[in-house]
Design a protein around this motif. Structure first.
Motif, PDB file in Angstrom:
ATOM      1  N   GLU A 225       0.834  -1.196   0.000  1.00 41.11           N
ATOM      2  CA  GLU A 225       0.000   0.000   0.000  1.00 41.11           C
ATOM      3  C   GLU A 225       0.877   1.257   0.000  1.00 41.11           C
ATOM      4  O   GLU A 225       1.725   1.439   0.874  1.00 41.11           O
ATOM      5  CB  GLU A 225      -0.927   0.024   1.212  1.00 41.11           C
ATOM      6  CG  GLU A 225      -1.899   1.207   1.182  1.00 41.11           C
ATOM      7  CD  GLU A 225      -2.886   1.179   2.345  1.00 41.11           C
ATOM      8  OE1 GLU A 225      -3.681   2.136   2.463  1.00 41.11           O
ATOM      9  OE2 GLU A 225      -2.853   0.215   3.139  1.00 41.11           O
ATOM     10  N   GLY A 226       0.682   2.092  -1.016  1.00 38.77           N
ATOM     11  CA  GLY A 226       1.418   3.353  -1.099  1.00 38.77           C
ATOM     12  C   GLY A 226       2.770   3.260  -1.755  1.00 38.77           C
ATOM     13  O   GLY A 226       3.469   4.278  -1.870  1.00 38.77           O
ATOM     14  N   THR A 227       3.166   2.061  -2.232  1.00 35.19           N
ATOM     15  CA  THR A 227       4.467   1.909  -2.891  1.00 35.19           C
ATOM     16  C   THR A 227       4.306   1.099  -4.173  1.00 35.19           C
ATOM     17  O   THR A 227       3.713   0.020  -4.165  1.00 35.19           O
ATOM     18  CB  THR A 227       5.489   1.208  -1.979  1.00 35.19           C
ATOM     19  OG1 THR A 227       5.589   1.909  -0.744  1.00 35.19           O
ATOM     20  CG2 THR A 227       6.867   1.191  -2.636  1.00 35.19           C
ATOM     21  N   PHE A 228       4.843   1.626  -5.262  1.00 37.25           N
ATOM     22  CA  PHE A 228       4.688   1.011  -6.581  1.00 37.25           C
ATOM     23  C   PHE A 228       6.047   0.902  -7.268  1.00 37.25           C
ATOM     24  O   PHE A 228       6.942   1.725  -7.058  1.00 37.25           O
ATOM     25  CB  PHE A 228       3.750   1.856  -7.460  1.00 37.25           C
ATOM     26  CG  PHE A 228       2.410   2.129  -6.830  1.00 37.25           C
ATOM     27  CD1 PHE A 228       1.332   1.307  -7.093  1.00 37.25           C
ATOM     28  CD2 PHE A 228       2.241   3.213  -5.972  1.00 37.25           C
ATOM     29  CE1 PHE A 228       0.098   1.557  -6.515  1.00 37.25           C
ATOM     30  CE2 PHE A 228       1.009   3.478  -5.388  1.00 37.25           C
ATOM     31  CZ  PHE A 228      -0.069   2.642  -5.649  1.00 37.25           C
ATOM     32  N   LYS A 229       6.197  -0.124  -8.087  1.00 39.65           N
ATOM     33  CA  LYS A 229       7.375  -0.253  -8.944  1.00 39.65           C
ATOM     34  C   LYS A 229       6.968   0.137 -10.362  1.00 39.65           C
ATOM     35  O   LYS A 229       6.003  -0.401 -10.910  1.00 39.65           O
ATOM     36  CB  LYS A 229       7.918  -1.680  -8.932  1.00 39.65           C
ATOM     37  CG  LYS A 229       9.136  -1.865  -9.851  1.00 39.65           C
ATOM     38  CD  LYS A 229       9.564  -3.328  -9.959  1.00 39.65           C
ATOM     39  CE  LYS A 229      10.223  -3.790  -8.682  1.00 39.65           C
ATOM     40  NZ  LYS A 229      10.774  -5.185  -8.839  1.00 39.65           N
ATOM     41  N   VAL A 230       7.700   1.067 -10.947  1.00 42.84           N
ATOM     42  CA  VAL A 230       7.449   1.507 -12.321  1.00 42.84           C
ATOM     43  C   VAL A 230       8.579   0.999 -13.203  1.00 42.84           C
ATOM     44  O   VAL A 230       9.757   1.108 -12.849  1.00 42.84           O
ATOM     45  CB  VAL A 230       7.358   3.048 -12.398  1.00 42.84           C
ATOM     46  CG1 VAL A 230       7.258   3.511 -13.846  1.00 42.84           C
ATOM     47  CG2 VAL A 230       6.152   3.557 -11.610  1.00 42.84           C
ATOM     48  N   THR A 231       8.218   0.436 -14.338  1.00 46.25           N
ATOM     49  CA  THR A 231       9.188  -0.091 -15.294  1.00 46.25           C
ATOM     50  C   THR A 231       9.053   0.641 -16.627  1.00 46.25           C
ATOM     51  O   THR A 231       7.943   0.793 -17.147  1.00 46.25           O
ATOM     52  CB  THR A 231       8.983  -1.601 -15.532  1.00 46.25           C
ATOM     53  OG1 THR A 231       9.112  -2.297 -14.288  1.00 46.25           O
ATOM     54  CG2 THR A 231       9.998  -2.147 -16.526  1.00 46.25           C
ATOM     55  N   VAL A 232      10.178   1.102 -17.159  1.00 45.75           N
ATOM     56  CA  VAL A 232      10.224   1.696 -18.498  1.00 45.75           C
ATOM     57  C   VAL A 232      11.178   0.845 -19.332  1.00 45.75           C
ATOM     58  O   VAL A 232      12.341   0.664 -18.960  1.00 45.75           O
ATOM     59  CB  VAL A 232      10.718   3.152 -18.462  1.00 45.75           C
ATOM     60  CG1 VAL A 232      10.744   3.736 -19.876  1.00 45.75           C
ATOM     61  CG2 VAL A 232       9.852   4.014 -17.543  1.00 45.75           C
ATOM     62  N   ARG A 233      10.671   0.338 -20.446  1.00 40.97           N
ATOM     63  CA  ARG A 233      11.476  -0.539 -21.292  1.00 40.97           C
ATOM     64  C   ARG A 233      11.563   0.072 -22.701  1.00 40.97           C
ATOM     65  O   ARG A 233      10.543   0.352 -23.328  1.00 40.97           O
ATOM     66  CB  ARG A 233      10.858  -1.934 -21.347  1.00 40.97           C
ATOM     67  CG  ARG A 233      11.732  -2.996 -21.994  1.00 40.97           C
ATOM     68  CD  ARG A 233      11.076  -4.367 -21.873  1.00 40.97           C
ATOM     69  NE  ARG A 233      10.947  -4.776 -20.467  1.00 40.97           N
ATOM     70  CZ  ARG A 233       9.790  -4.819 -19.806  1.00 40.97           C
ATOM     71  NH1 ARG A 233       8.663  -4.471 -20.405  1.00 40.97           N
ATOM     72  NH2 ARG A 233       9.751  -5.194 -18.542  1.00 40.97           N
ATOM     73  N   ILE A 234      12.785   0.272 -23.174  1.00 40.70           N
ATOM     74  CA  ILE A 234      13.032   0.843 -24.501  1.00 40.70           C
ATOM     75  C   ILE A 234      13.622  -0.251 -25.374  1.00 40.70           C
ATOM     76  O   ILE A 234      14.599  -0.904 -24.987  1.00 40.70           O
ATOM     77  CB  ILE A 234      14.025   2.021 -24.416  1.00 40.70           C
ATOM     78  CG1 ILE A 234      13.527   3.083 -23.416  1.00 40.70           C
ATOM     79  CG2 ILE A 234      14.270   2.648 -25.781  1.00 40.70           C
ATOM     80  CD1 ILE A 234      14.621   4.011 -22.940  1.00 40.70           C
ATOM     81  N   THR A 235      13.055  -0.480 -26.553  1.00 41.07           N
ATOM     82  CA  THR A 235      13.569  -1.510 -27.460  1.00 41.07           C
ATOM     83  C   THR A 235      13.783  -0.917 -28.853  1.00 41.07           C
ATOM     84  O   THR A 235      13.037  -0.031 -29.287  1.00 41.07           O
ATOM     85  CB  THR A 235      12.609  -2.708 -27.565  1.00 41.07           C
ATOM     86  OG1 THR A 235      11.338  -2.259 -28.055  1.00 41.07           O
ATOM     87  CG2 THR A 235      12.416  -3.368 -26.212  1.00 41.07           C
TER      88      THR A 235
END
Length: 335
Positions: A175-185
Motif C-alpha cells: 500500500e502506497g508503494t509502486f514499482k514503475v518499469t520503463v522498457r526501450i527496445t
C-alpha cells in the motif's frame, strides 16, 4: 526544471566529441560509446555488449491516482557529406574550402524525444502503455557559396529510419508503494552491416526522464530501510536512475547510462558543455586556447558543436578563466 534540463543535456552529449575536438584525433575515431540501444538483430548477433533493450525500474511512493510521465531522449546519428559542385554534378570529397572556410565530412547527431503519459498509476497497473518509435529516414542539403554568390559545394546530411517502442508499466509492492518499469527496445531492421554503419540505426546516448505528480520517487542510492530489499530487486539494464532537480526534490528521476549521484549539479563556474565530464574544464579550455591555427581550423571544420566550443573558449575574459581555477563544496556521504 532548468537544473534537470542541464543535467539531461550533459548526459545526452557526454563523449559526443572529445579533446582535441578534431576528426583526425584517435579518440574521436570510435564515437557514440554511451547509452546505445542497438537494432535487435545486430545485438543478438553480437551479444550483451551491444544491447537492444534498455530498462529502468524505480519505486514511487504515492497513490493509484498519482500521475507519471516518461520522456525518452537520444541522439540519432546523421551522416554529413561534403560535395563539390561541377556544373550540375556533385562530387563527394574528403575536404572542401569555400569562401575561406574548410568543410570536412563526418557524422553529427539530431536530438530525438519520445513522450509517454501522463498516466495515473491505476492505468499503468491495468495494462502497459506503449508508444512506437517510428522515425523515417531522410536527407537535407545546404549550399556552400563563395563570396561572389557562386555555389561551389553542398553539405548533404542524411539519416536512416529508426523503429522501436517505449513501454511503461507499474505494479503494486504494498500500500502506497509502486514499482514503475520503463522498457526501450530497438526493432530497426538490420542488414548485417558493421558497427560503424549500424550506429546510424542505433538510439545513441539514450536516457529516460520520469516525472511524478501526487507522489515522489524513492532514492535507489539511499532508500529508507524498509524499502532496501525492494530497491535491490529493481532490475536496471544499462542505465542508472537518480533523483534530479533541486536538492531534496523527489518528483523527477533521470535514468542515465552514466553513473551519477542523486541531485547532480553542473558547476556554476562552467562556461558551457565540453562533452567530457571526466576532465577538468580549466585544463580543457587552456589546451584549446593553445592549439595552433591549423588545429583550430580543423576543430571548426570537424563539427558545428566543436566550432561552438572554440568560439566560446576564445571569448572568455581573464576573470572567467580565473573562476575556473577551483572551488570547495560540501557533499553528503551516503549511509
Amino acid at each position: 526544471m532548468d537544473a534537470v534540463k542541464k543535467i539531461a543535456e550533459a548526459v545526452l552529449y557526454e563523449g559526443y566529441i572529445l579533446w582535441p575536438y578534431r576528426r583526425s584525433a584517435k579518440k574521436n575515431q570510435q564515437r557514440w560509446t554511451f547509452g546505445g540501444v542497438y537494432p535487435r538483430a545486430y545485438s543478438e548477433a553480437r551479444g550483451e555488449d551491444d544491447p537492444w533493450i534498455m530498462q529502468t525500474q524505480c519505486l514511487v511512493a504515492g497513490e493509484e491516482e498519482s500521475k507519471v510521465q516518461v520522456k525518452v531522449r537520444f541522439l540519432h546519428v546523421t551522416e554529413w557529406k561534403v560535395g563539390r559542385r561541377n556544373g550540375e554534378d556533385l562530387e563527394f570529397v574528403e575536404e572542401l574550402r569555400v569562401g575561406g572556410e574548410l568543410y570536412l565530412p563526418w557524422d553529427e547527431a539530431t536530438e530525438r524525444e519520445i513522450t509517454v503519459g501522463r498516466f495515473e498509476l491505476s492505468e499503468l497497473l491495468e495494462s502497459p502503455k506503449r508508444v512506437g518509435i517510428d522515425i523515417p529516414g531522410g536527407s537535407g542539403e545546404e549550399p556552400l557559396a563563395e563570396p561572389t554568390g557562386e555555389v561551389a559545394g553542398t553539405l548533404v546530411r542524411s539519416w536512416r529510419t529508426l523503429c522501436g517502442t517505449v513501454e511503461v508499466e507499474a505494479e503494486t509492492l504494498r500500500e502506497g508503494t509502486f514499482k514503475v518499469t520503463v522498457r526501450i527496445t530497438n526493432t530497426t531492421p538490420w542488414r548485417g552491416e558493421d558497427r560503424e554503419s549500424t550506429l546510424r540505426q542505433t538510439f545513441v546516448s539514450t536516457h529516460t526522464v520520469l516525472e511524478v505528480g501526487g507522489g515522489e520517487f524513492v532514492s535507489l542510492m539511499d532508500p529508507p530501510d524498509e524499502l532496501r530489499e525492494a530497491v535491490r530487486e529493481c532490475e536496471n539494464l544499462k542505465t542508472w536512475p537518480v533523483l534530479v532537480g533541486e536538492e531534496g526534490a523527489r518528483n523527477m528521476l533521470l535514468s542515465s547510462p552514466i553513473i551519477l549521484y542523486d541531485h547532480p549539479q553542473i558547476a556554476p563556474e562552467s562556461p558551457g558543455d565540453l562533452f567530457d565530464g571526466g576532465e577538468i574544464d580549466q585544463l580543457l579550455i587552456l589546451n584549446i586556447l593553445t592549439l595552433t591555427d591549423e588545429e583550430k581550423e580543423e576543430m571548426r571544420a570537424s563539427d558545428p558543436r566543436g566550432r561552438e566550443i572554440l568560439t566560446r573558449c576564445e571569448s572568455l575574459s581573464p576573470e572567467e578563466l580565473m573562476n575556473l581555477h577551483g572551488a570547495v563544496r560540501e557533499f553528503r556521504m551516503l549511509r
